[in-house]
Design a protein around this motif. Structure first.
Motif, PDB file in Angstrom:
ATOM      1  N   ASP A   1      19.233 -17.798  46.867  1.00  0.00           N
ATOM      2  CA  ASP A   1      19.857 -18.657  45.866  1.00  0.00           C
ATOM      3  C   ASP A   1      19.252 -20.050  45.925  1.00  0.00           C
ATOM      4  O   ASP A   1      19.019 -20.594  46.989  1.00  0.00           O
ATOM      5  CB  ASP A   1      21.367 -18.769  46.112  1.00  0.00           C
ATOM      6  CG  ASP A   1      22.094 -17.485  45.792  1.00  0.00           C
ATOM      7  OD1 ASP A   1      21.479 -16.625  45.147  1.00  0.00           O
ATOM      8  OD2 ASP A   1      23.260 -17.348  46.194  1.00  0.00           O
TER       9      ASP A   1
ATOM     10  N   GLU B   1      13.993 -16.261  38.264  1.00  0.00           N
ATOM     11  CA  GLU B   1      14.614 -14.972  37.974  1.00  0.00           C
ATOM     12  C   GLU B   1      13.593 -13.837  37.931  1.00  0.00           C
ATOM     13  O   GLU B   1      13.922 -12.699  38.263  1.00  0.00           O
ATOM     14  CB  GLU B   1      15.407 -15.042  36.670  1.00  0.00           C
ATOM     15  CG  GLU B   1      16.680 -15.849  36.830  1.00  0.00           C
ATOM     16  CD  GLU B   1      17.475 -16.013  35.548  1.00  0.00           C
ATOM     17  OE1 GLU B   1      16.984 -15.634  34.460  1.00  0.00           O
ATOM     18  OE2 GLU B   1      18.599 -16.539  35.642  1.00  0.00           O
TER      19      GLU B   1
ATOM     20  N   LYS C   1      13.418 -12.366  41.219  1.00  0.00           N
ATOM     21  CA  LYS C   1      14.714 -11.872  41.689  1.00  0.00           C
ATOM     22  C   LYS C   1      15.545 -12.945  42.391  1.00  0.00           C
ATOM     23  O   LYS C   1      16.402 -12.658  43.205  1.00  0.00           O
ATOM     24  CB  LYS C   1      14.551 -10.658  42.615  1.00  0.00           C
ATOM     25  CG  LYS C   1      13.660  -9.573  42.050  1.00  0.00           C
ATOM     26  CD  LYS C   1      14.451  -8.396  41.627  1.00  0.00           C
ATOM     27  CE  LYS C   1      13.544  -7.244  41.265  1.00  0.00           C
ATOM     28  NZ  LYS C   1      13.201  -7.162  39.889  1.00  0.00           N
ATOM     29  N   GLY C   2      15.268 -14.201  42.064  1.00  0.00           N
ATOM     30  CA  GLY C   2      16.041 -15.307  42.621  1.00  0.00           C
ATOM     31  C   GLY C   2      17.097 -15.775  41.633  1.00  0.00           C
ATOM     32  O   GLY C   2      17.253 -15.219  40.552  1.00  0.00           O
ATOM     33  N   LYS C   3      17.824 -16.794  42.035  1.00  0.00           N
ATOM     34  CA  LYS C   3      18.897 -17.317  41.198  1.00  0.00           C
ATOM     35  C   LYS C   3      18.871 -18.841  41.280  1.00  0.00           C
ATOM     36  O   LYS C   3      18.764 -19.404  42.362  1.00  0.00           O
ATOM     37  CB  LYS C   3      20.235 -16.788  41.678  1.00  0.00           C
ATOM     38  CG  LYS C   3      21.410 -17.268  40.866  1.00  0.00           C
ATOM     39  CD  LYS C   3      22.713 -16.728  41.420  1.00  0.00           C
ATOM     40  CE  LYS C   3      23.887 -17.327  40.674  1.00  0.00           C
ATOM     41  NZ  LYS C   3      25.144 -16.981  41.320  1.00  0.00           N
TER      42      LYS C   3
ATOM     43  N   THR D   1      14.103 -21.714  35.737  1.00  0.00           N
ATOM     44  CA  THR D   1      15.040 -20.594  35.824  1.00  0.00           C
ATOM     45  C   THR D   1      14.336 -19.275  35.534  1.00  0.00           C
ATOM     46  O   THR D   1      14.519 -18.289  36.267  1.00  0.00           O
ATOM     47  CB  THR D   1      16.212 -20.791  34.842  1.00  0.00           C
ATOM     48  OG1 THR D   1      16.879 -22.008  35.167  1.00  0.00           O
ATOM     49  CG2 THR D   1      17.186 -19.634  34.915  1.00  0.00           C
TER      50      THR D   1
ATOM     51  N   THR E   1      21.061 -22.230  40.218  1.00  0.00           N
ATOM     52  CA  THR E   1      22.355 -22.728  39.784  1.00  0.00           C
ATOM     53  C   THR E   1      22.215 -24.218  39.485  1.00  0.00           C
ATOM     54  O   THR E   1      21.792 -24.980  40.349  1.00  0.00           O
ATOM     55  CB  THR E   1      23.424 -22.532  40.880  1.00  0.00           C
ATOM     56  OG1 THR E   1      23.484 -21.143  41.201  1.00  0.00           O
ATOM     57  CG2 THR E   1      24.779 -23.007  40.421  1.00  0.00           C
TER      58      THR E   1
END
Length: 119
Positions: free
Chosen positions: A112, A52, A55-57, A48, A59
């Protein structure tokens, strides 16, 4: 993903499997349930943080948990079905004109990442 694998140990190696973009599964085999879950949580945190930073995400679809051999087989079958659904079949290809228009830049790239975690 390399950082997630690096969070594993010799006793608890973390393995990452691509199900179908952008869905990944982190797995491990260990005799110590608590240590395994803690190691997977550490791997998720490492992954994570790296995503991040770019600049990614990420889940998490499901928190780490111990699974039985039967559940493991069900997961393998589910992953195989998703891979088959993701394969291209004849007729999936776009015409050359559409490809030129479609791939002239990054446009609205979806960064994402969806991850399902299991032990």
């Amino acid at each position: 993903m390399r950082n997630a694998e690096a969070a594993g140990t010799d006793d608890c190696p973390v393995k990452i499997k691509l199900v179908a973009p952008p869905l990944y599964v982190l797995t491990m085999q260990t005799l110590d349930k608590e240590q395994g879950i803690a190691t997977l949580n550490k791997a998720i945190t490492a992954c994570t943080e790296t995503i991040e930073q770019h600049k990614g995400k990420l889940t998490v679809e499901e928190a780490p948990r111990a699974v039985s051999e039967g559940e493991d087989k069900q997961l393998a079958e589910h992953m195989a079905r998703l891979r088959l659904d993701n394969e291209e079949f004849s007729g999936d290809e776009d015409s050359e004109e559409e490809e030129e228009e479609e791939y002239t830049g990054l446009g609205d790239a979806d960064v994402d990442a969806v991850t399902e975690i299991t032990e």
